[in-house]
Structure formats: C-alpha cells, structure tokens
Design an enzyme around this catalytic site. Structure first.
Site, mmCIF file in Angstrom:
data_model
loop_
_atom_site.group_PDB
_atom_site.id
_atom_site.type_symbol
_atom_site.label_atom_id
_atom_site.label_comp_id
_atom_site.label_asym_id
_atom_site.label_seq_id
_atom_site.Cartn_x
_atom_site.Cartn_y
_atom_site.Cartn_z
ATOM 1 N N TYR A 173 64.976 -43.535 51.145
ATOM 2 C CA TYR A 173 64.334 -44.663 50.463
ATOM 3 C C TYR A 173 63.732 -45.626 51.486
ATOM 4 C CZ TYR A 173 63.870 -49.239 48.261
ATOM 5 O OH TYR A 173 63.387 -50.461 47.857
ATOM 6 N N LYS A 214 59.598 -46.782 52.425
ATOM 7 C CA LYS A 214 59.027 -48.129 52.558
ATOM 8 C C LYS A 214 58.374 -48.282 53.932
ATOM 9 C CE LYS A 214 60.097 -49.602 48.519
ATOM 10 N NZ LYS A 214 59.025 -49.743 47.525
ATOM 11 N N SER A 233 60.771 -53.889 51.804
ATOM 12 C CA SER A 233 62.183 -54.234 51.717
ATOM 13 C C SER A 233 62.729 -54.578 53.094
ATOM 14 C CB SER A 233 62.925 -53.017 51.160
ATOM 15 O OG SER A 233 64.294 -53.153 51.369
HETATM 16 P P1 NAD Z 1 62.496 -51.024 38.875
HETATM 17 O O1 NAD Z 1 62.971 -49.617 38.919
HETATM 18 O O2 NAD Z 1 63.065 -51.930 37.858
HETATM 19 O O3 NAD Z 1 60.904 -51.063 38.747
HETATM 20 C C1 NAD Z 1 60.080 -50.039 39.287
HETATM 21 C C2 NAD Z 1 59.162 -49.577 38.175
HETATM 22 O O4 NAD Z 1 58.288 -48.578 38.678
HETATM 23 C C3 NAD Z 1 59.925 -48.973 36.990
HETATM 24 O O5 NAD Z 1 59.488 -49.606 35.814
HETATM 25 C C4 NAD Z 1 59.511 -47.488 37.008
HETATM 26 O O6 NAD Z 1 59.444 -46.956 35.710
HETATM 27 C C5 NAD Z 1 58.158 -47.547 37.688
HETATM 28 N N1 NAD Z 1 57.726 -46.344 38.407
HETATM 29 C C6 NAD Z 1 58.373 -45.665 39.382
HETATM 30 N N2 NAD Z 1 57.604 -44.652 39.823
HETATM 31 C C7 NAD Z 1 56.435 -44.703 39.120
HETATM 32 C C8 NAD Z 1 55.243 -43.923 39.131
HETATM 33 N N3 NAD Z 1 55.082 -42.890 39.933
HETATM 34 N N4 NAD Z 1 54.252 -44.282 38.277
HETATM 35 C C9 NAD Z 1 54.385 -45.337 37.433
HETATM 36 N N5 NAD Z 1 55.495 -46.092 37.386
HETATM 37 C C10 NAD Z 1 56.503 -45.776 38.231
HETATM 38 O O7 NAD Z 1 62.706 -51.633 40.342
HETATM 39 P P2 NAD Z 1 62.540 -53.127 40.863
HETATM 40 O O8 NAD Z 1 63.879 -53.589 41.297
HETATM 41 O O9 NAD Z 1 61.742 -53.914 39.922
HETATM 42 O O10 NAD Z 1 61.709 -52.844 42.184
HETATM 43 C C11 NAD Z 1 60.298 -52.942 42.247
HETATM 44 C C12 NAD Z 1 59.850 -52.539 43.636
HETATM 45 O O11 NAD Z 1 60.480 -53.392 44.594
HETATM 46 C C13 NAD Z 1 60.227 -51.108 44.022
HETATM 47 O O12 NAD Z 1 59.161 -50.558 44.778
HETATM 48 C C14 NAD Z 1 61.446 -51.295 44.890
HETATM 49 O O13 NAD Z 1 61.606 -50.260 45.818
HETATM 50 C C15 NAD Z 1 61.127 -52.607 45.586
HETATM 51 N N6 NAD Z 1 62.320 -53.323 46.064
HETATM 52 C C16 NAD Z 1 63.326 -53.610 45.180
HETATM 53 C C17 NAD Z 1 64.472 -54.247 45.632
HETATM 54 C C18 NAD Z 1 65.615 -54.540 44.681
HETATM 55 O O14 NAD Z 1 66.724 -54.799 45.161
HETATM 56 N N7 NAD Z 1 65.409 -54.541 43.367
HETATM 57 C C19 NAD Z 1 64.588 -54.614 46.979
HETATM 58 C C20 NAD Z 1 63.522 -54.327 47.854
HETATM 59 C C21 NAD Z 1 62.390 -53.669 47.374
#
Ligand code: NAD
Ligand code: UDP
Length: 340
Positions: free
Chosen positions: A151, A155, A126
């Site tokens: 958080y 990362k 991120s």
């Molecule tokens: P999201 O919550 O929709 O998707 C994350 C998924 O991971 C969920 O389906 C959740 O059920 C699953 N999960 C979490 N912990 C788990 C575990 N221990 N075992 C199995 N499944 C698990 O989030 P997103 O927005 O799709 O984000 C995906 C990734 O991108 C994340 O790592 C997030 O930190 C990163 N990210 C997101 C953003 C954003 O703004 N959406 C920005 C930067 C980074």
C-alpha cells in the site's frame, strides 16, 4: 468551479464534497463503490441542502468511463483523486490488486485528463511514504521510501508518476497531500467512516468497542519509547483534512508544477491518550488489553504542518475532544454505517 472527485463516496471523499460545496464549488463524483455506499452522497446533499450530487458509478482504471465523464462535463477544472485501496494488511496479502488498482487508476486518470486539457490534480498521499528512520516531526523534505508494505509503495510510486508528469509538461499542477491519521466525522453525524469487517485503524476500533460490537481493544505494544509506551500518531479531524483539499484546490489555480504538503496537526497522541480522551469526551467505557506490537509499526509519527500553514493558508481547527465526540456521534447514530 467543477471538481471531479474520484472515490467521492468514501470516507474522506464524502467529507470533502461537503466542504467543496460549502466553499461554492461543484463536485462530480466517480466511484466504483468497492469500499463505499452511495447513501453517503444522499447524506452530503442533506447536509449541504443540494438536491443531488452528480454521481457516476464506474472504475477509474477504465478509460472509457473517464472519457464519458469528461465528455459529459467539459467544464471540469480540476480533479481530486481519492479513489484507491487503502488497507495495509490486505495489501500485503493481495499486492497485485493494490498495485493494479492504485497505479492504473492514477495513470488512466492522468492520460484522459491530458486529452481533455484538464491538468490540475490533487492526490491523496499518506505519511506512510516517509521513511521510518526520519527524525520527528516529519517535514515535506524528510526522506521518503523504504515503505513497509505494498500500500505504502503504491502511494510512493503514484507520487513519482505525478511528479514526472508535472516535470514533463509545465502546464500541469500536481498537489500531493500527505495525510497523517484522519479520524472523526462531520458534526451532523450523517457521514463518517464505516470499515468493512474488523477495523484495522485505531479510532473505528475504539468506537466499535464502545458500542459493544467488539469486546475489547488490543493495544499493540506498551514498550515503545513514548511517554506511556504506546504508539504516538498525529490524529487529524476529517473535516480539517477535507478543508485542506479546498485550500489545495484554490492554491493549484495559480501554482503550476509539483507541490507537496503535510496534512496533520503537529501534535502526537498515544493509543492510551486516545482511549482516555474518547472515554472522557463521551462518557463511555473502552475496555482494552495490552497485546504484542504490530509488525511494521513505528513508535512515533507526527507532522510539521508549517508549510501547509504558510503556503496553503490552512491549519487544523479541531482538537482531540472534537475528534472523539464526532466519531462517537457518527458511530452511535449509525451503528451499522450506511446500512439501515
Ligand atoms: P475509502 O475506502 O473510504 O474511499 C476510497 C474510495 O475509492 C471508496 O469509495 C472506493 O469505493 C473507491 N475506489 C477504490 N478504487 C476505485 C477505482 N478503481 N475506481 C473507482 N473508485 C474506486 O478511503 P478513504 O479513507 O476515504 O481514503 C481516500 C484516499 O485517501 C485513499 O486513496 C487512501 O489511500 C488515502 N489515505 C487514507 C488515509 C486514511 O487513514 N483513511 C490515510 C492516508 C491516505
Ligand atoms: N493500534 C492499536 N490497536 C488497534 C489499531 C491500532 O493499538 O486495534 C495502534 C497502532 O499500533 C498505532 C496507532 O494505534 O500505534 C494508530 O494505528 P492506525 O492503524 O490507526 O494508523 P497507522 O498505523 O496508519 O498510523
């Protein structure tokens, strides 16, 4: 090729499954559904015309589950690791859950991948790993650290763990993708983002206000040093972001070692720019009030995406109107997300 997608039922993961399939790859999804609904994968199948998407419900922290996955699918070529907890505010009140889930899942995954000789991983990082005192735009070489919440530190720490793994064994290929602000949804309106409870992020809050689920948007601060005083961010359409993963998966096949790429557009929009664009693109009203600044927010944050363009051959295709239109298409067709 077969790609293990952890967190693949989530917002970015489900969009990436669509793009992987459309590029001829075969995603296998592992998710514990702690922040998602398996209906997303039925929708992915509907969009792509697949019968089903292989799905294992399980926790990435659990090495037994991971062994099962790799035993059942010995031809997995690489892993895209989306699984993680991502709510900034929650990470401040529940730091242990965040460090445990986000670090342990990454370490367990890499340990088991190593045992099965799968040494290619794309990690969801991120822009939050960049230190707040950098000049804009942010380049991959900009200073990292000084994160303002647990958080962000998870990362930062996962990046370091993965970097060290790649350093210790030259067979590993590690791609760290630093996302800016993913928004929008697939143009079909079948998949999108549905946060639990009150949205923390701007775009879902705008959509939920437009549909009447929230009374008004609070704009956090109008006294920043930006063109209209409100915070400026680099919003990127989630389908562009998903395509960045397909580009990274191809890149990884012949680029061992550690690589880091920004996934952003390079253009910054303010909160009020986004409100106006959303209203105009969709013919709706988004009532708002000016509220105090939110702790930890920067005035401005946007990417320099030149390295991704040059080395991955990837750049964002969708504009601000596309983002606003597709976010609203999803929201208006699925006011309660995947729940009927
Ligand atoms: P999201 O919550 O929709 O998707 C994350 C998924 O991971 C969920 O389906 C959740 O059920 C699953 N999960 C979490 N912990 C788990 C575990 N221990 N075992 C199995 N499944 C698990 O989030 P997103 O927005 O799709 O984000 C995906 C990734 O991108 C994340 O790592 C997030 O930190 C990163 N990210 C997101 C953003 C954003 O703004 N959406 C920005 C930067 C980074
Ligand atoms: N923001 C806002 N009201 C909200 C949510 C966010 O004014 O209800 C602002 C926030 O202060 C920031 C921008 O919108 O300037 C993007 O915030 P978001 O939480 O979506 O992303 P991030 O802070 O991670 O960049």
């Amino acid at each position: 090729m077969k790609v293990l997608v952890t967190g693949g039922t989530g917002y970015i993961g489900s969009h990436t499954c669509v793009e992987l399939i459309e590029a001829g790859h075969e995603p296998i999804v592992l998710d514990n559904l702690c922040n998602s609904n398996p209906e997303s994968l039925h929708r992915v199948a509907q969009i792509t015309g697949c019968d089903t998407i292989p799905f294992i419900e399980g926790d990435v922290c659990d090495e037994n589950v991971l062994h099962e996955v790799f035993r059942k699918h010995p031809d997995i070529k690489c892993v895209i690791h989306f699984a993680g907890l991502k709510a900034v505010g929650e990470s401040v009140s529940m730091p242990l859950q965040y460090y445990r889930n986000n670090l342990l899942s990454t370490m367990s995954l890499c340990r088991v991948m190593q045992q099965y000789g799968v040494k290619k991983i794309i990690f969801s990082s991120s822009a939050t790993v960049y230190s707040g005192d950098n000049e804009m735009p942010l380049r991959e070489s900009s200073k990292t650290g000084n994160c303002t919440n647990p958080y962000g530190w998870t990362k930062y720490m996962c990046e370091q763990i993965l970097r060290d793994i790649a350093k210790a064994d030259p067979e590993w290929s590690v791609v760290l993708l630093r996302y800016f602000n993913p928004v929008g949804a697939h143009k079909s309106g079948l998949i999108g983002e549905h946060p639990n409870g009150i949205p923390n992020n701007l775009m879902p809050f705008i959509s939920q206000t437009a549909i009447g689920k929230r009374e008004k948007l609070s704009v956090f601060g109008n006294d920043y040093d930006t063109h209209d005083g409100t915070g400026v961010r680099d919003y990127i359409h989630v389908v562009d972001l998903a395509r960045g993963h397909v580009a990274a998966a191809n890149y990884m096949m012949d680029h061992p070692g550690e690589s880091v790429f920004n996934l952003g557009t390079g253009t910054g929009y303010s909160v009020l720019d986004m409100v106006t664009a959303f209203e105009q693109a969709n013919g709706v009203n988004v009532p708002y009030v000016i509220a105090p600044r939110r702790d930890g927010d920067l005035a401005t944050c946007y990417a320099d995406p030149a390295k991704s363009r040059q080395e991955l051959g990837w750049e964002a295709q969708f504009n601000q109107v596309d983002m606003c239109r597709d976010a609203w298409n999803w929201q208006s067709k699925n006011p309660n997300g995947y729940d009927a």
